[in-house]
Design a protein around this motif. Structure first.
Motif, PDB file in Angstrom:
ATOM      1  N   ALA A 103       0.758  -1.167   0.059  1.00 42.91           N
ATOM      2  CA  ALA A 103       0.024  -0.038  -0.075  1.00 42.91           C
ATOM      3  C   ALA A 103       1.022   1.249  -0.190  1.00 42.91           C
ATOM      4  CB  ALA A 103      -0.852   0.049   1.102  1.00 42.91           C
ATOM      5  N   LEU A 104       1.933   1.055   0.737  1.00 43.72           N
ATOM      6  CA  LEU A 104       2.813   2.341   0.977  1.00 43.72           C
ATOM      7  C   LEU A 104       3.481   2.587  -0.627  1.00 43.72           C
ATOM      8  CD1 LEU A 104       4.368   4.218   2.636  1.00 43.72           C
ATOM      9  CD2 LEU A 104       6.192   2.465   3.126  1.00 43.72           C
ATOM     10  N   LYS A 105       3.794   1.562  -1.332  1.00 43.97           N
ATOM     11  CA  LYS A 105       4.718   1.898  -2.782  1.00 43.97           C
ATOM     12  C   LYS A 105       3.636   2.154  -3.728  1.00 43.97           C
ATOM     13  CE  LYS A 105       6.380  -2.466  -2.511  1.00 43.97           C
ATOM     14  NZ  LYS A 105       7.287  -3.582  -2.626  1.00 43.97           N
ATOM     15  N   ASN A 106       2.333   1.634  -3.548  1.00 44.75           N
ATOM     16  CA  ASN A 106       1.361   1.845  -4.724  1.00 44.75           C
ATOM     17  C   ASN A 106       0.413   2.961  -4.485  1.00 44.75           C
ATOM     18  OD1 ASN A 106       2.357  -0.449  -5.805  1.00 44.75           O
ATOM     19  ND2 ASN A 106       1.078  -1.911  -4.802  1.00 44.75           N
ATOM     20  N   ASN A 107       0.694   3.613  -3.468  1.00 45.71           N
ATOM     21  CA  ASN A 107      -0.169   4.724  -2.947  1.00 45.71           C
ATOM     22  C   ASN A 107       0.553   6.191  -2.585  1.00 45.71           C
ATOM     23  OD1 ASN A 107      -2.851   3.353  -3.534  1.00 45.71           O
ATOM     24  ND2 ASN A 107      -1.947   2.168  -2.119  1.00 45.71           N
ATOM     25  N   PRO A 108       1.628   6.455  -3.275  1.00 43.89           N
ATOM     26  CA  PRO A 108       2.397   7.498  -2.691  1.00 43.89           C
ATOM     27  C   PRO A 108       1.497   8.825  -2.320  1.00 43.89           C
ATOM     28  CG  PRO A 108       2.769   7.415  -5.186  1.00 43.89           C
ATOM     29  CD  PRO A 108       1.736   6.387  -4.613  1.00 43.89           C
ATOM     30  N   LYS A 109       1.659   9.305  -1.148  1.00 46.39           N
ATOM     31  CA  LYS A 109       0.751  10.643  -0.825  1.00 46.39           C
ATOM     32  C   LYS A 109       1.613  11.421   0.070  1.00 46.39           C
ATOM     33  CE  LYS A 109      -3.261   7.833  -0.789  1.00 46.39           C
ATOM     34  NZ  LYS A 109      -4.794   7.355   0.012  1.00 46.39           N
ATOM     35  N   ILE A 110       1.190  12.749  -0.075  1.00 47.63           N
ATOM     36  CA  ILE A 110       2.087  13.747   0.894  1.00 47.63           C
ATOM     37  C   ILE A 110       1.716  13.149   2.265  1.00 47.63           C
ATOM     38  CG2 ILE A 110       1.757  15.907   1.939  1.00 47.63           C
ATOM     39  CD1 ILE A 110       1.305  17.072  -1.088  1.00 47.63           C
ATOM     40  N   PHE A 111       3.030  13.348   2.917  1.00 45.05           N
ATOM     41  CA  PHE A 111       3.100  12.806   4.285  1.00 45.05           C
ATOM     42  C   PHE A 111       3.974  13.637   5.195  1.00 45.05           C
ATOM     43  CE2 PHE A 111       5.397  10.550   7.630  1.00 45.05           C
ATOM     44  CZ  PHE A 111       4.249   9.885   8.429  1.00 45.05           C
ATOM     45  N   THR A 112       3.517  14.079   6.296  1.00 48.66           N
ATOM     46  CA  THR A 112       4.042  15.265   6.910  1.00 48.66           C
ATOM     47  C   THR A 112       4.303  14.749   8.620  1.00 48.66           C
ATOM     48  OG1 THR A 112       4.291  17.466   7.583  1.00 48.66           O
ATOM     49  CG2 THR A 112       2.214  16.645   7.392  1.00 48.66           C
ATOM     50  N   GLY A 113       5.094  15.345   9.192  1.00 47.42           N
ATOM     51  CA  GLY A 113       5.233  15.320  10.860  1.00 47.42           C
ATOM     52  C   GLY A 113       6.836  15.453  10.870  1.00 47.42           C
ATOM     53  N   TYR A 114       7.142  15.353  12.262  1.00 49.22           N
ATOM     54  CA  TYR A 114       8.682  15.440  12.516  1.00 49.22           C
ATOM     55  C   TYR A 114       8.688  14.720  13.859  1.00 49.22           C
ATOM     56  CZ  TYR A 114       7.506  19.525  15.698  1.00 49.22           C
ATOM     57  OH  TYR A 114       6.876  20.422  16.505  1.00 49.22           O
ATOM     58  N   SER A 115      10.182  15.015  14.409  1.00 49.47           N
ATOM     59  CA  SER A 115      10.543  14.473  15.553  1.00 49.47           C
ATOM     60  C   SER A 115      10.596  12.889  15.528  1.00 49.47           C
ATOM     61  CB  SER A 115       9.598  14.971  16.766  1.00 49.47           C
ATOM     62  OG  SER A 115      10.379  14.513  18.212  1.00 49.47           O
ATOM     63  N   ASP A 116       9.794  12.175  16.380  1.00 52.47           N
ATOM     64  CA  ASP A 116       9.567  10.856  16.490  1.00 52.47           C
ATOM     65  C   ASP A 116       9.131  10.193  14.980  1.00 52.47           C
ATOM     66  OD1 ASP A 116       9.967   8.230  17.740  1.00 52.47           O
ATOM     67  OD2 ASP A 116       7.816   7.782  17.564  1.00 52.47           O
ATOM     68  N   THR A 117       8.497  10.909  14.268  1.00 47.61           N
ATOM     69  CA  THR A 117       8.132  10.720  12.946  1.00 47.61           C
ATOM     70  C   THR A 117       9.051  10.420  11.859  1.00 47.61           C
ATOM     71  OG1 THR A 117       5.921  11.932  13.432  1.00 47.61           O
ATOM     72  CG2 THR A 117       6.371  11.094  11.158  1.00 47.61           C
ATOM     73  N   THR A 118      10.379  10.810  12.256  1.00 48.74           N
ATOM     74  CA  THR A 118      11.772  10.778  11.383  1.00 48.74           C
ATOM     75  C   THR A 118      11.614   9.330  10.866  1.00 48.74           C
ATOM     76  OG1 THR A 118      12.627  12.587  12.577  1.00 48.74           O
ATOM     77  CG2 THR A 118      13.839  10.931  11.221  1.00 48.74           C
ATOM     78  N   THR A 119      11.277   8.427  11.847  1.00 44.05           N
ATOM     79  CA  THR A 119      11.443   6.873  11.553  1.00 44.05           C
ATOM     80  C   THR A 119      10.472   6.503  10.428  1.00 44.05           C
ATOM     81  OG1 THR A 119      11.932   6.485  14.029  1.00 44.05           O
ATOM     82  CG2 THR A 119      10.946   4.490  12.385  1.00 44.05           C
ATOM     83  N   ASN A 120       9.343   7.086  10.362  1.00 41.34           N
ATOM     84  CA  ASN A 120       8.385   6.845   9.387  1.00 41.34           C
ATOM     85  C   ASN A 120       8.664   7.457   8.048  1.00 41.34           C
ATOM     86  OD1 ASN A 120       5.943   7.858  11.987  1.00 41.34           O
ATOM     87  ND2 ASN A 120       6.502   5.842  11.370  1.00 41.34           N
ATOM     88  N   HIS A 121       9.540   8.737   8.017  1.00 40.49           N
ATOM     89  CA  HIS A 121      10.106   9.147   7.014  1.00 40.49           C
ATOM     90  C   HIS A 121      11.207   8.491   6.321  1.00 40.49           C
ATOM     91  CE1 HIS A 121       8.092  13.204   6.924  1.00 40.49           C
ATOM     92  NE2 HIS A 121       8.426  13.265   8.286  1.00 40.49           N
ATOM     93  N   LEU A 122      11.969   7.758   7.180  1.00 37.19           N
ATOM     94  CA  LEU A 122      12.977   6.953   6.811  1.00 37.19           C
ATOM     95  C   LEU A 122      12.587   5.803   6.073  1.00 37.19           C
ATOM     96  CD1 LEU A 122      15.497   7.293   9.397  1.00 37.19           C
ATOM     97  CD2 LEU A 122      15.691   8.250   7.073  1.00 37.19           C
ATOM     98  N   PHE A 123      11.346   5.190   6.580  1.00 34.32           N
ATOM     99  CA  PHE A 123      10.491   3.858   6.198  1.00 34.32           C
ATOM    100  C   PHE A 123      10.047   4.324   4.779  1.00 34.32           C
ATOM    101  CE2 PHE A 123       7.259   0.669   6.272  1.00 34.32           C
ATOM    102  CZ  PHE A 123       8.237  -0.384   6.446  1.00 34.32           C
ATOM    103  N   PHE A 124       9.330   5.429   4.509  1.00 37.20           N
ATOM    104  CA  PHE A 124       8.881   5.882   3.095  1.00 37.20           C
ATOM    105  C   PHE A 124      10.017   5.863   2.273  1.00 37.20           C
ATOM    106  CE2 PHE A 124       5.102   6.613   5.399  1.00 37.20           C
ATOM    107  CZ  PHE A 124       4.024   7.001   4.424  1.00 37.20           C
ATOM    108  N   TYR A 125      11.160   6.601   2.700  1.00 34.27           N
ATOM    109  CA  TYR A 125      12.344   6.682   1.937  1.00 34.27           C
ATOM    110  C   TYR A 125      12.868   5.421   1.449  1.00 34.27           C
ATOM    111  CZ  TYR A 125      17.027   8.144   0.532  1.00 34.27           C
ATOM    112  OH  TYR A 125      18.302   8.552  -0.332  1.00 34.27           O
ATOM    113  N   LYS A 126      12.957   4.234   2.187  1.00 32.27           N
ATOM    114  CA  LYS A 126      13.325   3.023   1.909  1.00 32.27           C
ATOM    115  C   LYS A 126      12.668   2.560   0.775  1.00 32.27           C
ATOM    116  CE  LYS A 126      13.389  -1.649   3.719  1.00 32.27           C
ATOM    117  NZ  LYS A 126      13.330  -2.302   5.061  1.00 32.27           N
TER     118      LYS A 126
END
Length: 210
Positions: A103-126
């Protein structure tokens, strides 16, 4: 990198709590509502609050699989064009085993947040998805009195405009201290400290020898 489509007036964004469940606490509810109202009035967006986003601190902490479920469903929902984190916190890393990577790969959407959310950003980046390391609902969108002009302008340029973002200047002010999020203080503004203008990119000086 895959860049999600830009937002448009009238689009729907999902509110998720992937770290802390603070947005669901009774004494913070006013600020959650204020942040949602700003998304609607300032940016013309519709807000879909995901089922577990406002379950409160204890529930959200105890159920990382439900946090991930909200993210997965927001990604799968074609009506949702962006995903906004309520706030950072801790241990968002616990949701990763439950995230639907297809779902992550097939549905790219604007995603925002910071601090602990850095982990999620790196997961998207992966998985090659570009994200926006930026505002969270309870902080930037729910700012006392009004959102900062600098923040509003940056969001509009980054999320809504098809034009290149261009030069990114520093904010003309900072806040050295904040206010507690008690409801009786919501009519108070936070003291801003003016800072000298800086260039968009600054090369740090070579550190002195120790």
């Amino acid at each position: 990198m895959i860049k999600p489509r830009k937002l448009q007036h009238g689009d729907t964004v999902a509110l998720v709590s992937l770290s802390s469940g603070l947005a669901g606490e009774e004494d913070i509810q006013w600020r959650t509502e204020q942040g949602i109202e700003r998304l609607e009035s300032v940016f013309g967006l519709k807000v879909k609050v995901m089922p577990h986003a406002l379950k409160g601190l204890d529930y959200v902490y105890d159920h990382p699989e439900k946090r991930a479920e909200d993210l997965n469903n927001a990604l799968r929902d074609d009506s949702v064009k962006g995903i906004i984190c309520a706030i950072g916190g801790n241990e968002t890393v616990r949701i990763l085993p439950f995230v639907d990577t297809d779902a992550l790969k097939n549905n790219p959407k604007i995603f925002t947040g910071y601090s602990d959310t850095t982990t999620n950003h790196l997961f998207f980046y992966k998985y090659g998805i570009s994200t926006s390391y930026g505002p969270a609902l309870l902080t930037d969108f729910a700012e006392n009195i009004a959102m900062d002009d600098y923040t509003v302008d940056s969001i509009k340029r980054t999320w809504f405009s098809a034009e290149p973002v261009g030069e990114i200047n520093t904010s003309p002010h900072i806040r050295k201290i904040g206010l507690s999020w008690a409801s009786e203080k919501k009519v108070l503004n936070v003291l801003k400290t003016i800072i000298p203008a800086m260039k968009a990119s600054v090369v740090p000086e070579k550190p002195a020898d120790i």
